[in-house]
Scaffold this active site. Structure first.
Site, PDB file in Angstrom:
ATOM      1  N   GLU A 166       0.790  -1.240   0.000  1.00  0.00           N
ATOM      2  CA  GLU A 166       0.000   0.000   0.000  1.00  0.00           C
ATOM      3  C   GLU A 166       0.822   1.290   0.000  1.00  0.00           C
ATOM      4  O   GLU A 166       0.599   2.184   0.811  1.00  0.00           O
ATOM      5  CB  GLU A 166      -1.001  -0.015   1.175  1.00  0.00           C
ATOM      6  CG  GLU A 166      -1.941  -1.204   1.081  1.00  0.00           C
ATOM      7  CD  GLU A 166      -3.022  -1.243   2.169  1.00  0.00           C
ATOM      8  OE1 GLU A 166      -2.980  -0.407   3.077  1.00  0.00           O
ATOM      9  OE2 GLU A 166      -3.886  -2.127   2.075  1.00  0.00           O
ATOM     10  N   GLU A 276      -5.884 -10.217  -2.926  1.00  0.00           N
ATOM     11  CA  GLU A 276      -6.710 -10.146  -1.710  1.00  0.00           C
ATOM     12  C   GLU A 276      -8.191 -10.044  -2.057  1.00  0.00           C
ATOM     13  O   GLU A 276      -8.933  -9.274  -1.434  1.00  0.00           O
ATOM     14  CB  GLU A 276      -6.294  -8.934  -0.852  1.00  0.00           C
ATOM     15  CG  GLU A 276      -4.816  -8.912  -0.488  1.00  0.00           C
ATOM     16  CD  GLU A 276      -4.414  -7.810   0.488  1.00  0.00           C
ATOM     17  OE1 GLU A 276      -5.293  -7.148   1.069  1.00  0.00           O
ATOM     18  OE2 GLU A 276      -3.199  -7.614   0.672  1.00  0.00           O
TER      19      GLU A 276
HETATM   20  C1  XIL Z   1      -6.037  -6.982   7.327  1.00  0.00           C
HETATM   21  C2  XIL Z   1      -6.348  -8.262   8.059  1.00  0.00           C
HETATM   22  O1  XIL Z   1      -7.192  -9.065   7.272  1.00  0.00           O
HETATM   23  C3  XIL Z   1      -6.983  -7.975   9.390  1.00  0.00           C
HETATM   24  O2  XIL Z   1      -7.153  -9.169  10.147  1.00  0.00           O
HETATM   25  C4  XIL Z   1      -6.142  -6.978  10.178  1.00  0.00           C
HETATM   26  O3  XIL Z   1      -6.826  -6.620  11.352  1.00  0.00           O
HETATM   27  C5  XIL Z   1      -5.859  -5.749   9.343  1.00  0.00           C
HETATM   28  O4  XIL Z   1      -5.256  -6.120   8.124  1.00  0.00           O
HETATM   29  N1  XIL Z   1      -5.003  -4.854   2.806  1.00  0.00           N
HETATM   30  C6  XIL Z   1      -3.937  -5.617   3.190  1.00  0.00           C
HETATM   31  C7  XIL Z   1      -4.059  -6.565   4.311  1.00  0.00           C
HETATM   32  O5  XIL Z   1      -2.897  -5.594   2.519  1.00  0.00           O
HETATM   33  O6  XIL Z   1      -2.868  -6.699   5.036  1.00  0.00           O
HETATM   34  C8  XIL Z   1      -5.179  -6.194   5.250  1.00  0.00           C
HETATM   35  O7  XIL Z   1      -5.339  -7.267   6.160  1.00  0.00           O
HETATM   36  C9  XIL Z   1      -6.442  -5.921   4.476  1.00  0.00           C
HETATM   37  C10 XIL Z   1      -6.261  -4.782   3.513  1.00  0.00           C
END
Ligand code: XIL
Length: 492
Positions: A166, A276
């Site tokens: 990110e 994701e």
């Molecule tokens: C999220 C997890 O799924 C949660 O359990 C945690 O509380 C926060 O992070 N983008 C990403 C991931 O790259 O690392 C994030 O994961 C969701 C959004």
């Protein structure tokens, strides 16, 4: 124990076990008689799932190993999990996921070495947070040490790393999120991370930059700018991860396609993955709605058709994307229950009891989607000398209701060249026109009133009707209509 205390304890126990067995609480038996997601898609790309420690045993483990051939740890490989205090490593939870995966010949994505926003990163990583020369040296050393320790620990058990997560921010002139690493090092924190990952990870390990909403033109523009700059300066980046935390109304499939194709045309040979994927049942930006535990079947059907269109796209992109990873397995464990607000979400292919949803069927077998097989027919009847009624009938298949079916628009034109012949629709006054929810194997019809002008008797008309059901099931019905009887008005 006093009698009353015992009674209360018994009541509490009874209440707790009733709660544990309430619908929505206890997983049912894993469905072993349905196709495996990853096996179904084996000819296209591997399919992974993000896992939590709870997925490593019991029915969740069964689901994971049956449907997926890759894992990503949702949290266990993040900096705060791996090295919560400098030099203190906690590899155990991540190792357990890796060992389970490797024992099932599943591939492991590493997520993530440096989280640009500073999320899930201990504050020692940023030193004193300033960009003094001394602190810059400390933070460079921190990043290098952390990456060396983590990638060397996992070695070739991890085939790809999200090296920086990110980093994009289109509101900044340089397109970069001005997070804590950036505050200290400027854009060079990205270079430091990729160079360390290349230096310490086994040769051949794929190094990714990973970000969300890459379909948005401004975010895509930033991706191109930042990745172009990294490549121009010889920073070792192998791939781009498109997170795809999607919503029921967003983004459009063409927007997703455009993101992948644009990156591909700009950077041929750069790897791309969907990293994701999940699909919220709430509209993008809607932080108010909450279905609670009673999600309408129509919404799940719509989501199923959207999953189908999305995976149709991914299949078309075969060879252009090297993996698809879902951000979870079943709706009983999704980060979207807490993000962006606390509510009940349904973003994944399986429900809270681990049973297949339409979303699952959208991935593996569209013929099982509610409304699949919806077919249309049309017939014209003479009402007056110059008017006709066209009845359009929709006949649903046997896979489930066809929700929110509608005719979006129609076309009606004479087949032969008759310059003065025209057909005008007098009712309904506007489109779309609703066919409602059509029951399984049921029918629904609409009437369209048409006025003819200057047509020969027995003129044949080409009729088309663009239709949709559950928003994402769409088609165009075409036929030739014989409109019997006298032509409309006498020709002049
Ligand atoms: C999220 C997890 O799924 C949660 O359990 C945690 O509380 C926060 O992070 N983008 C990403 C991931 O790259 O690392 C994030 O994961 C969701 C959004």
């Amino acid at each position: 124990m006093k009698h009353w205390a015992f009674t209360i304890a018994l009541l509490l126990w009874a209440a707790a076990s009733a709660w544990a067995q309430a619908p929505g609480a206890a997983p049912q038996a894993v469905q072993t008689d349905i196709p495996s997601i990853y096996k179904t898609l084996a000819g296209y790309f591997p399919v992974g799932a993000a896992i939590d420690p709870a997925d490593l045993s019991g029915p969740h483990e069964q689901m994971l190993t049956m449907h997926f051939d890759g894992i990503t740890s949702t949290n266990e490989m993040k900096w705060s999990s791996i090295e919560p205090a400098q030099g203190r490593f906690e590899f155990g939870p991540a190792d357990r996921g890796v060992e389970l995966a490797l024992s099932h010949k599943m591939r492991v994505r590493g997520h993530t070495l440096v989280y640009a926003t500073g999320q899930q990163t201990p504050s020692y990583a940023f030193g004193d947070g300033t960009n003094s020369a001394a602190n810059q040296a400390i933070v460079i050393a921190n990043i290098r040490e952390h990456i060396q320790s983590e990638v060397q620990h996992f070695g070739d058990k991890v085939y790809a790393w999200d090296v920086v997560n990110e980093p994009f921010d289109p509101s900044q002139a340089d397109c970069l999120a001005h997070g804590p690493f950036y505050q200290v090092l400027g854009k060079s924190y990205i270079d430091v991370a990729f160079q360390a990952a290349r230096e310490y990870a086994p040769a051949g390990t794929k190094l990714f930059i990973n970000d969300y909403s890459t379909n948005e033109p401004n975010r895509l523009g930033c991706l191109l700018k930042v990745v172009g700059d990294l490549r121009a300066r010889g920073i070792p980046i192998d791939g781009v991860g498109h997170q795809m935390h999607n919503a029921i109304n967003y983004p459009s499939v063409p927007a997703m396609e455009n993101a992948i194709e644009t990156v591909r045309s700009q950077f041929p040979g750069l790897d791309q993955q969907i990293t994701e994927l999940d699909v919220s049942v709430y509209n993008g930006g809607d932080t108010k709605s909450n279905y609670g535990r009673s999600i309408p079947a129509s919404v799940l059907a719509e989501q199923g058709w959207l999953y189908k269109s999305t995976f149709d796209l991914f299949r078309r992109l075969k060879g252009k994307i090297s993996a698809v990873t879902l951000w979870g397995i079943a709706d009983d464990d999704t980060w979207l229950d807490r993000f962006p607000v606390v509510r009940t979400e349904y973003p994944l292919p399986f429900d809270r009891q681990l049973q297949a949803k339409p979303a699952y069927w959208g991935i593996v077998d569209e013929t099982r989607l509610p409304g699949y097989g919806l077919k249309f027919s049309a017939a014209a009847a003479k009402t007056q000398s110059d008017t006709r009624t066209i009845t359009v009938t929709a006949t649903n298949g046997d896979a489930g209701p066809a929700y929110a079916s509608q005719i979006k628009s129609i076309g009606l034109r004479p087949v032969s060249a008759e310059p003065r012949c025209a057909a005008a629709v007098s009712a309904p006054a506007s489109f779309p026109v609703s066919l409602g929810d059509i029951p399984t194997s049921g029918t629904a019809a609409v009437s369209i009133a048409v006025t003819l002008r200057g047509c020969d008797p027995h003129t044949r008309f080409a009729f088309t009707a663009a239709w949709s059901s559950a928003t994402y099931e769409t088609g165009t019905f075409s036929t030739t209509l014989d409109i019997d009887g006298d032509s409309g008005e006498p020709r002049r």
